[in-house]
Design a protein around this motif. Structure first.
Motif, mmCIF file in Angstrom:
data_model
loop_
_atom_site.group_PDB
_atom_site.id
_atom_site.type_symbol
_atom_site.label_atom_id
_atom_site.label_comp_id
_atom_site.label_asym_id
_atom_site.label_seq_id
_atom_site.Cartn_x
_atom_site.Cartn_y
_atom_site.Cartn_z
ATOM 1 N N ALA A 34 4.827 -2.889 7.224
ATOM 2 C CA ALA A 34 4.919 -1.816 6.220
ATOM 3 C C ALA A 34 3.503 -1.441 5.774
ATOM 4 O O ALA A 34 3.100 -1.668 4.638
ATOM 5 C CB ALA A 34 5.760 -2.268 5.035
ATOM 6 N N ILE A 35 2.756 -0.853 6.709
ATOM 7 C CA ILE A 35 1.341 -0.581 6.438
ATOM 8 C C ILE A 35 1.177 0.440 5.318
ATOM 9 O O ILE A 35 0.169 0.457 4.614
ATOM 10 C CB ILE A 35 0.635 -0.121 7.736
ATOM 11 N N HIS A 36 2.172 1.295 5.121
ATOM 12 C CA HIS A 36 2.104 2.297 4.057
ATOM 13 C C HIS A 36 2.190 1.657 2.673
ATOM 14 O O HIS A 36 1.854 2.287 1.668
ATOM 15 C CB HIS A 36 3.231 3.320 4.230
ATOM 16 N N LYS A 37 2.621 0.398 2.620
ATOM 17 C CA LYS A 37 2.699 -0.310 1.340
ATOM 18 C C LYS A 37 1.519 -1.257 1.126
ATOM 19 O O LYS A 37 1.439 -1.931 0.094
ATOM 20 C CB LYS A 37 4.015 -1.111 1.283
ATOM 21 N N ALA A 38 0.634 -1.339 2.111
ATOM 22 C CA ALA A 38 -0.460 -2.302 2.035
ATOM 23 C C ALA A 38 -1.441 -1.945 0.927
ATOM 24 O O ALA A 38 -1.722 -0.779 0.661
ATOM 25 C CB ALA A 38 -1.187 -2.364 3.369
ATOM 26 N N THR A 39 -1.975 -2.970 0.275
ATOM 27 C CA THR A 39 -2.997 -2.800 -0.759
ATOM 28 C C THR A 39 -4.224 -3.622 -0.387
ATOM 29 O O THR A 39 -4.143 -4.601 0.352
ATOM 30 C CB THR A 39 -2.491 -3.241 -2.135
ATOM 31 N N VAL A 40 -5.359 -3.200 -0.891
ATOM 32 C CA VAL A 40 -6.620 -3.894 -0.640
ATOM 33 C C VAL A 40 -6.939 -4.764 -1.842
ATOM 34 O O VAL A 40 -7.199 -4.266 -2.942
ATOM 35 C CB VAL A 40 -7.762 -2.889 -0.379
ATOM 36 N N GLU A 41 -6.914 -6.075 -1.646
ATOM 37 C CA GLU A 41 -7.159 -7.033 -2.725
ATOM 38 C C GLU A 41 -8.087 -8.124 -2.203
ATOM 39 O O GLU A 41 -7.733 -9.298 -2.117
ATOM 40 C CB GLU A 41 -5.841 -7.616 -3.231
ATOM 41 N N LEU A 42 -9.303 -7.715 -1.806
ATOM 42 C CA LEU A 42 -10.263 -8.649 -1.209
ATOM 43 C C LEU A 42 -10.517 -9.819 -2.162
ATOM 44 O O LEU A 42 -10.752 -9.636 -3.351
ATOM 45 C CB LEU A 42 -11.568 -7.931 -0.884
ATOM 46 N N HIS A 43 -10.473 -11.014 -1.591
ATOM 47 C CA HIS A 43 -10.559 -12.236 -2.395
ATOM 48 C C HIS A 43 -11.873 -12.951 -2.095
ATOM 49 O O HIS A 43 -12.300 -13.033 -0.934
ATOM 50 C CB HIS A 43 -9.360 -13.140 -2.083
ATOM 51 N N GLY A 44 -12.484 -13.492 -3.123
ATOM 52 C CA GLY A 44 -13.779 -14.140 -2.969
ATOM 53 C C GLY A 44 -13.769 -15.330 -2.032
ATOM 54 O O GLY A 44 -14.782 -15.619 -1.372
ATOM 55 N N SER A 45 -12.643 -16.038 -1.951
ATOM 56 C CA SER A 45 -12.589 -17.222 -1.093
ATOM 57 C C SER A 45 -12.240 -16.897 0.354
ATOM 58 O O SER A 45 -12.346 -17.758 1.229
ATOM 59 C CB SER A 45 -11.553 -18.209 -1.645
ATOM 60 N N ALA A 46 -11.803 -15.667 0.615
ATOM 61 C CA ALA A 46 -11.337 -15.303 1.958
ATOM 62 C C ALA A 46 -12.508 -14.923 2.854
ATOM 63 O O ALA A 46 -13.467 -14.283 2.416
ATOM 64 C CB ALA A 46 -10.347 -14.145 1.869
#
Length: 620
Positions: A34-46
């Motif tokens: 469901a790429i249309h529902k994807a959000t960008v939530e970049l995480h410091g540990s990732a």
């Protein structure tokens, strides 16, 4: 091992089983995201890190395949985390044709080209880090590797990196040969990132001569085609499945000497006079129509594509695809031509998958004419002039198949054509357009069948994607017709009148052979050695090229001689004007599981059979 370790291991195994479970039949795996529902939530540990090993690199060519090692991890690993590969790398944009839910939401504008679950790497859930290898092909752009959490239904992007593994992303790749409109013409089609204003496309070719090897080369210019998002008819091809196809070039090598071996190499001449070359290949020119020599042709449908790195769950979506491809590559010296009669990559509107397919079959298509037919997963879309008002093509509406491959049709939008190959004539029909009496296609079929000179080309073959003949497939049996609705009603008299030897279809994902048939009746009790006058046509379903398999009706019709619910392909061998061998081989081992022979003379072709006799006179 502690209880905590046991719990983690159990979770990993359970998720691995879930990840490898076969998706619903016919569902493109990329559509599950469901790429249309994807959000960008970049995480410091990732973190995500990628390094590439170029394959096929050389002094005069750029590599077209690379193995990329991706390392990743973060502090909150979950069973449904996954790694995606995007290309181009800039897949986060505010100008995509996807609806936003609210004004400030980050928007992912395209689906990935492939993906894999993060716990494909052992101990990901325990350590929070893993390593996966992806196999990439040159698709004219750079790549991003992204770590998602939240599963495929609610994806959240938490880590990201970019990579450019190919020295020249525009390089010409994956040539596809096809016989032209005459026997002495071979077309070659390929893909590159060069428009005609950037570099001039051509093919350099010549006859392989004994002693000195390559003869004096000739250069033939290529035409260039492409298409844009507006050429697509609907989603996902027009939205999240869209990817720039690059430029598709076709050149013709004409005036070929029958049965001679030729070399060729595709290339692009840059403005400064230097040339970007593709890889060199050889092929053997077709025989003249009617020529008596050993002639071998492969026919199958519905192969799909698969990923050798195990990504995209394609190992279960198209489970036999690689087996079929590899079986043909191993046997490359023992056949002369391929007919892939519809349903090629099952891209279903995810344009990137066409590049993946051309790469998969390139070891075959670069050496042998690879003729294609139109299937429902290439053409069908509502209100676009097709015979079936369904959404099987994912919005492609035939554009990809009609552009990515050459075939000798008079009108590329009408996917019907004939091929004369030595003692064979193939009449290739388009089951996605109306074939009934009074239509342009019916006129073509009658002309194709009636204009062949059977004393020189005795083997007359009809092919189409959907089963216009006979099949004991379960859903056809439930309809009571054992065929595509209205399939044979307008065609069986043509087949009978012109003594069609074989009619071969795909669409149904299994193998089946009938007795020689006319009007639902077996016209002989023989099952494997046919001789003399043929009183009917033998019908074959060869749709087990690689996609998910279909079942049969439990009751076996009297006309069904052999059924095999497995992956495989068929092979026709003409030894001379009187002897033909038909074989069905499984892809898993390349062994023959069904076969029959036809032995007859020209007078047997002329012999009068039911509904094929022309009027006679009593006059002397």
């Amino acid at each position: 091992m502690g209880m905590a370790h046991v719990a983690v291991l159990a979770a990993v195994l359970a998720m691995a089983a879930t990840a490898s479970a076969s998706p619903e039949a016919g569902v493109q795996p990329l559509s599950k995201i469901a790429i249309h529902k994807a959000t960008v939530e970049l995480h410091g540990s990732a973190y995500v890190r990628a390094s590439a090993l170029l394959l096929g690199d050389g002094d005069q060519q750029e590599g077209d395949t690379a193995t990329v090692t991706v390392e990743y991890g973060w502090q909150n690993p979950a069973t449904d985390d996954w790694i995606a590969v995007f290309s181009p790398s800039d897949f986060i944009s505010g100008s995509c044709p996807n609806p936003r839910r609210y004004p400030t939401e980050p928007l992912l504008c395209t689906a990935p080209i492939k993906y894999q679950y993060a716990n494909f790497s052992a101990n990901y859930l325990y350590w929070g880090k893993g390593t996966i290898q992806f196999q990439l092909i040159n698709q004219r752009s750079d790549f991003s590797f992204a770590l998602f959490t939240g599963g495929l239904e609610n994806p959240k992007l938490v880590g990201l990196t970019k990579l450019s593994p190919f020295k020249n992303p525009k390089a010409p790749v994956f040539p596809r040969l096809a016989q032209g409109k005459t026997h002495d013409e071979m077309a070659v089609t390929w893909t590159s990132g060069y428009d005609v204003g950037d570099a001039y496309p051509f093919v350099e070719w010549g006859m392989v001569t004994s002693g000195t090897g390559a003869g004096n080369p000739t250069r033939s210019p290529a035409g260039t085609l492409t298409f844009n998002r507006g050429s697509m008819c609907g989603a996902p091809a027009r939205t999240i499945g869209w990817r720039d196809p690059g430029f598709i070039h076709t050149a013709f090598m004409r005036g070929l000497w029958p049965n001679k071996e030729y070399f060729y190499k595709i290339g692009h001449e840059l403005p400064d006079g230097t040339v970007v070359w593709g890889k060199p290949y050889t092929f053997r020119a077709p025989p003249t129509p009617g020529q008596s020599s050993l002639q071998r042709v492969i026919v199958f449908g519905d192969m799909g594509k698969a990923e050798r790195d195990g990504s995209n769950e394609y190992a279960n979506y198209q489970p036999g695809s690689l087996n079929t491809t590899d079986a043909l590559v191993r046997d490359l010296d023992n056949f002369d031509m391929v007919f892939h009669i519809g349903d090629l990559p099952y891209a279903n509107g995810y344009i990137s998958q066409w590049d993946q397919f051309t790469a998969q079959v390139a070891p075959i298509s670069a050496r042998k004419p690879y003729m294609i037919a139109s299937g429902n997963h290439e053409r069908d879309w509502p209100d676009t002039g097709g015979f079936f008002d369904v959404e099987d093509s994912g919005g492609e509406c035939g554009v990809l198949a009609e552009t990515m491959y050459y075939y000798p049709a008079e009108n590329r939008a009408n996917f019907w054509y004939k091929v004369d190959y030595g003692m064979f004539r193939f009449c290739v029909a388009d089951s996605e357009h109306d074939w009934r009496e009074g239509t342009p296609q019916h006129k073509f079929i009658e002309e194709c069948l009636s204009t062949v000179d059977r004393k020189h080309q005795p083997w007359l073959i009809f092919t189409a994607h959907r089963v216009l003949g006979y099949s004991s497939n379960k859903w056809y049996a439930e309809q009571g017709s054992f065929e595509e609705p209205e399939g044979r009603e307008s065609l069986q008299k043509l087949w009978q009148r012109h003594r069609v030897d074989l009619a071969i279809f795909g669409h149904v994902h299994n193998y089946e052979r009938t007795c020689p048939l006319y009007q639902n009746q077996c016209v002989t009790g023989e099952r494997s050695r046919y001789s003399g006058t043929m009183n009917g046509t033998i019908f074959v379903v060869a749709g087990g090229g690689g996609s998910h398999l279909n079942g049969y009706t439990s009751a076996v019709p009297k006309w069904s001689v052999f059924r095999d619910r497995d992956y495989g392909f068929t092979k026709l061998t003409a030894f001379n004007h009187s002897s033909l061998l038909f074989e069905y081989k499984r892809s898993s081992d390349g062994k023959v599981y069904d076969n029959f022979t036809i032995h007859r003379d020209y007078r047997d072709v002329l012999g009068c059979v039911h509904d094929s006799c022309f009027p006679t006179t009593l006059a002397t």
